[in-house]
Design a protein around this motif. Structure first.
Motif, PDB file in Angstrom:
ATOM      1  N   GLU A 118       0.835  -1.206   0.000  1.00 58.35           N
ATOM      2  CA  GLU A 118       0.000   0.000   0.000  1.00 58.35           C
ATOM      3  C   GLU A 118       0.867   1.254   0.000  1.00 58.35           C
ATOM      4  N   PRO A 119       0.367   2.334  -0.594  1.00 58.58           N
ATOM      5  CA  PRO A 119       1.046   3.614  -0.410  1.00 58.58           C
ATOM      6  C   PRO A 119       0.827   4.103   1.014  1.00 58.58           C
ATOM      7  N   SER A 120       1.748   4.878   1.519  1.00 56.35           N
ATOM      8  CA  SER A 120       1.646   5.343   2.910  1.00 56.35           C
ATOM      9  C   SER A 120       0.443   6.236   3.138  1.00 56.35           C
ATOM     10  N   ASN A 121      -0.064   6.865   2.076  1.00 58.93           N
ATOM     11  CA  ASN A 121      -1.189   7.800   2.218  1.00 58.93           C
ATOM     12  C   ASN A 121      -2.491   7.261   1.613  1.00 58.93           C
ATOM     13  N   LEU A 122      -2.641   5.947   1.601  1.00 54.70           N
ATOM     14  CA  LEU A 122      -3.878   5.347   1.083  1.00 54.70           C
ATOM     15  C   LEU A 122      -5.102   5.899   1.812  1.00 54.70           C
ATOM     16  N   LEU A 123      -4.981   6.105   3.096  1.00 59.14           N
ATOM     17  CA  LEU A 123      -6.107   6.572   3.919  1.00 59.14           C
ATOM     18  C   LEU A 123      -5.992   8.070   4.218  1.00 59.14           C
ATOM     19  N   ASP A 124      -5.548   8.818   3.256  1.00 62.92           N
ATOM     20  CA  ASP A 124      -5.379  10.272   3.392  1.00 62.92           C
ATOM     21  C   ASP A 124      -6.692  10.928   3.831  1.00 62.92           C
ATOM     22  N   THR A 125      -6.591  11.857   4.774  1.00 64.74           N
ATOM     23  CA  THR A 125      -7.771  12.607   5.247  1.00 64.74           C
ATOM     24  C   THR A 125      -7.831  14.002   4.651  1.00 64.74           C
ATOM     25  N   TYR A 126      -6.826  14.369   3.832  1.00 67.24           N
ATOM     26  CA  TYR A 126      -6.760  15.662   3.143  1.00 67.24           C
ATOM     27  C   TYR A 126      -6.667  16.840   4.113  1.00 67.24           C
ATOM     28  N   LYS A 127      -6.139  16.578   5.292  1.00 69.18           N
ATOM     29  CA  LYS A 127      -5.917  17.639   6.265  1.00 69.18           C
ATOM     30  C   LYS A 127      -4.858  18.599   5.731  1.00 69.18           C
ATOM     31  N   ASN A 128      -5.041  19.881   5.987  1.00 75.78           N
ATOM     32  CA  ASN A 128      -4.108  20.930   5.571  1.00 75.78           C
ATOM     33  C   ASN A 128      -4.033  21.111   4.060  1.00 75.78           C
ATOM     34  N   ARG A 129      -5.011  20.577   3.328  1.00 80.89           N
ATOM     35  CA  ARG A 129      -5.058  20.778   1.888  1.00 80.89           C
ATOM     36  C   ARG A 129      -6.211  21.700   1.532  1.00 80.89           C
ATOM     37  N   SER A 130      -6.281  22.099   0.281  1.00 80.76           N
ATOM     38  CA  SER A 130      -7.367  22.962  -0.187  1.00 80.76           C
ATOM     39  C   SER A 130      -8.679  22.188  -0.263  1.00 80.76           C
ATOM     40  N   ALA A 131      -9.753  22.919  -0.515  1.00 77.12           N
ATOM     41  CA  ALA A 131     -11.065  22.289  -0.681  1.00 77.12           C
ATOM     42  C   ALA A 131     -11.090  21.376  -1.890  1.00 77.12           C
ATOM     43  N   ALA A 132     -10.248  21.657  -2.883  1.00 78.10           N
ATOM     44  CA  ALA A 132     -10.239  20.866  -4.117  1.00 78.10           C
ATOM     45  C   ALA A 132      -9.934  19.398  -3.853  1.00 78.10           C
ATOM     46  N   ALA A 133      -8.993  19.132  -2.957  1.00 76.35           N
ATOM     47  CA  ALA A 133      -8.634  17.747  -2.639  1.00 76.35           C
ATOM     48  C   ALA A 133      -9.758  17.026  -1.914  1.00 76.35           C
ATOM     49  N   LYS A 134     -10.542  17.774  -1.156  1.00 79.77           N
ATOM     50  CA  LYS A 134     -11.595  17.152  -0.343  1.00 79.77           C
ATOM     51  C   LYS A 134     -12.879  16.873  -1.125  1.00 79.77           C
ATOM     52  N   GLU A 135     -13.125  17.635  -2.188  1.00 82.99           N
ATOM     53  CA  GLU A 135     -14.435  17.526  -2.857  1.00 82.99           C
ATOM     54  C   GLU A 135     -14.449  16.559  -4.032  1.00 82.99           C
ATOM     55  N   THR A 136     -13.281  16.065  -4.463  1.00 79.42           N
ATOM     56  CA  THR A 136     -13.263  15.147  -5.593  1.00 79.42           C
ATOM     57  C   THR A 136     -13.953  13.823  -5.261  1.00 79.42           C
ATOM     58  N   ASP A 137     -14.506  13.190  -6.283  1.00 75.55           N
ATOM     59  CA  ASP A 137     -15.217  11.927  -6.068  1.00 75.55           C
ATOM     60  C   ASP A 137     -14.512  10.762  -6.768  1.00 75.55           C
ATOM     61  N   MET A 138     -13.205  10.670  -6.585  1.00 74.77           N
ATOM     62  CA  MET A 138     -12.482   9.569  -7.240  1.00 74.77           C
ATOM     63  C   MET A 138     -11.709   8.706  -6.238  1.00 74.77           C
ATOM     64  N   THR A 139     -12.236   8.561  -5.042  1.00 71.43           N
ATOM     65  CA  THR A 139     -11.587   7.647  -4.104  1.00 71.43           C
ATOM     66  C   THR A 139     -11.935   6.197  -4.453  1.00 71.43           C
ATOM     67  N   LEU A 140     -11.036   5.310  -4.106  1.00 75.13           N
ATOM     68  CA  LEU A 140     -11.281   3.887  -4.356  1.00 75.13           C
ATOM     69  C   LEU A 140     -12.541   3.406  -3.652  1.00 75.13           C
ATOM     70  N   ALA A 141     -12.830   3.964  -2.490  1.00 72.71           N
ATOM     71  CA  ALA A 141     -14.014   3.546  -1.745  1.00 72.71           C
ATOM     72  C   ALA A 141     -15.301   3.834  -2.505  1.00 72.71           C
ATOM     73  N   GLU A 142     -15.263   4.823  -3.408  1.00 70.88           N
ATOM     74  CA  GLU A 142     -16.465   5.216  -4.160  1.00 70.88           C
ATOM     75  C   GLU A 142     -16.594   4.505  -5.497  1.00 70.88           C
ATOM     76  N   MET A 143     -15.572   3.746  -5.906  1.00 72.89           N
ATOM     77  CA  MET A 143     -15.562   3.195  -7.258  1.00 72.89           C
ATOM     78  C   MET A 143     -15.959   1.736  -7.296  1.00 72.89           C
ATOM     79  N   PRO A 144     -16.878   1.361  -8.215  1.00 70.64           N
ATOM     80  CA  PRO A 144     -17.177  -0.059  -8.411  1.00 70.64           C
ATOM     81  C   PRO A 144     -16.063  -0.696  -9.218  1.00 70.64           C
TER      82      PRO A 144
END
Length: 517
Positions: free
Chosen positions: A218-244
């Protein structure tokens, strides 16, 4: 002495002339352009998959030539990147800023320039630019994304169906053209456009179980929480958890909500691919996945457990697709060597962009973060490029066209925005070394709701501006290569931030970038 041994001098002269002729001659060119092949998944780059999923044939190119470790794109999305590669110009200049725009085939392109220089030109495989290929003596391409299994192709005679796995079929077409289709009295340039390893990641059935019992790192940031990042990183809908994941579509009922539009797209791709399999191939697919699927349903995973399970399944399929790509690179290299074409052919291996392979929990591209922005770029030509080279120079896909034209002994038009990397590849002093590279992504809200942004990267730092929401991100790539901490408001970096803001203004002027909208 000449009178005593004239044959020695004549032979020496002929050897010298032959050697210089090989150096002066126009080189054949093969550009192998895969789709979404991340540098992390090429073992020559020594990333986390190197030991469990080696790519020995692509590594042959890297070890025998030059590997670029700081190669980037100008717009991390398929069609815009391909248009850039064909023209040597950024998206705003070649006209393809997003996936909706058609490529203007009337403009100046690499194959047209090479045809004027006496080349035979060909493209087989993925084209993906909505209009038909122009400037090619021969073309035989996929329709849109094409299919992994038994795909349809289109050439000047029309549309037809093929039998076989798409990467094998594309390489068959490439070798067939080299063998029987080209004028052997002319130098040639051929683009081999692989569909793989683009989503939905469907490997050849012979490799369905290749990584079955392998634990994928696994990459070290697989479970990234997007802390200290812009809103752009938080609003995207391309996480593995969301993909069939392909087969998962059989368990999913489409909904009308906006957030499900990409699930619908991926499920359509899966159902279409599964429908093209033969009964025997479907049986192999079912035998591979059905038991695991049932166990997954019963487990009812959520949160980190769901993310990790999906990561394992996704990467196993992705890496199996890559294995087939590497096999076929080997087939092509073996053909060139057996037919005495290897020494005087420039072979470039690249991808249209990078890809997130679970980094930040994501599976697509588009962002200016390293995994999407950075792309593999390897060049090999035994008669011109010394072996075992690794470059840390900042290079970009606007450089492909001028580099190829330079190897073709052809004038590089002044309106091309890239520079030739030939001197760099030959180990010579590179007079046009860059301090910064420019990036611009335009497609919003389509494309996983990733905000429009532009930015620059230097050898140590990166500055990104999400200009529609006016938010900035700054990363120290030396201390934070995974880009986890936005240092934009850190007083210690204000000098570097001001410097990169000036670099954005300068590069916008250099490349004649229109006002942001």
């Amino acid at each position: 002495m000449f009178q005593k041994n004239p044959k020695f001098y004549v032979l020496s002269f002929l050897i010298f002339v032959f050697g210089m002729t090989k150096t002066w001659a126009q080189k054949n060119v093969i550009l192998i352009l895969s789709d979404d092949h991340a540098y992390q998944a090429i073992s020559a780059y020594k990333d986390r998959f190197a030991n469990i999923a080696p790519t020995p044939n692509i590594d042959r190119l890297a070890n025998g030539g030059i590997r670029f470790d700081r190669s980037y794109v100008g717009n991390s999305i398929c069609a815009p990147s391909r248009a850039t590669i064909l023209t040597g110009k950024h998206s705003h200049k070649n006209g393809v800023i997003d996936l909706a725009t058609k490529f203007n085939g009337h403009q100046q392109t690499l194959p047209k320039l090479l045809q004027k220089a006496g080349y035979e030109t060909a493209i087989v495989g993925k084209w993906h630019l909505k209009t038909e290929p122009v400037g090619f003596s021969y073309w035989d391409v996929l329709i849109g994304q094409g299919d992994y299994y038994h795909s349809d192709f289109k050439n000047s005679k029309g549309v037809y169906k093929t039998d076989g796995y798409v990467t094998d079929v594309i390489t068959n077409k490439a070798i067939q053209w080299l063998e029987k289709g080209r004028n052997t009295q002319k130098p040639f340039m051929m683009i081999v456009g692989n569909k793989a390893p683009h989503a939905n990641w469907l490997p050849p059935v012979k490799y369905l179980n290749t990584f079955k019992d392998v634990k994928i790192p696994e990459p070290s940031n697989l479970l990234d929480t997007y802390k200290n990042r812009s809103a752009a990183a938080k609003e995207t809908d391309m996480t593995l958890a969301e993909m069939p994941l392909g087969w998962y579509c059989q368990l999913w009922t489409p909904k009308k909500e906006k957030e499900d539009r990409y699930l619908d797209e991926y499920c359509s791709l899966w159902k279409r691919a599964y429908g093209r399999l033969s009964p025997e191939e479907k049986a192999m697919m079912d035998a591979t996945f059905n038991a695991e699927n049932e166990a997954f349903k019963k487990a009812n995973l959520a949160g980190a457990d769901l993310m990790r399970w999906k990561y394992q399944r996704t990467m196993k399929n992705y890496l199996a697709c890559v294995k087939s790509v590497d096999d076929n690179v080997g087939r092509l290299l073996d053909y060139l060597k057996a037919n005495n074409l290897e020494d005087d052919t420039l072979i470039i291996y690249a991808s249209d962009q990078g890809l997130f392979l679970g980094e930040h929990g994501w599976y697509d591209k588009r962002f200016m973060y390293e995994e999407a922005f950075r792309t593999p770029f390897i060049a090999y030509c035994p008669s011109e490029i010394p072996a075992n080279q690794v470059s840390q120079n900042l290079v970009q896909n606007i450089d492909y066209t001028p580099t190829i034209l330079d190897f073709a002994k052809t004038e590089i038009p002044k309106d091309i925005q890239g520079v030739s990397l030939k001197p760099l590849m030959q180990g010579k002093r590179f007079k046009q070394d860059r301090e910064n590279l420019y990036y611009h992504y335009y497609e919003y809200p389509r494309g996983h709701s990733i905000q429009k942004h532009e930015g620059v990267v230097s050898k140590d730092f990166k500055l990104i501006h999400f200009y529609k929401i006016d938010q900035w991100e700054f990363f120290d790539l030396r201390k934070d290569p995974n880009e986890m901490k936005n240092e934009y408001h850190n007083k210690a970096y204000q000098k570097e931030i001001k410097k990169l803001k000036k670099a954005i203004i300068k590069l916008r002027a250099t490349y004649d970038v229109p006002q942001n909208k």
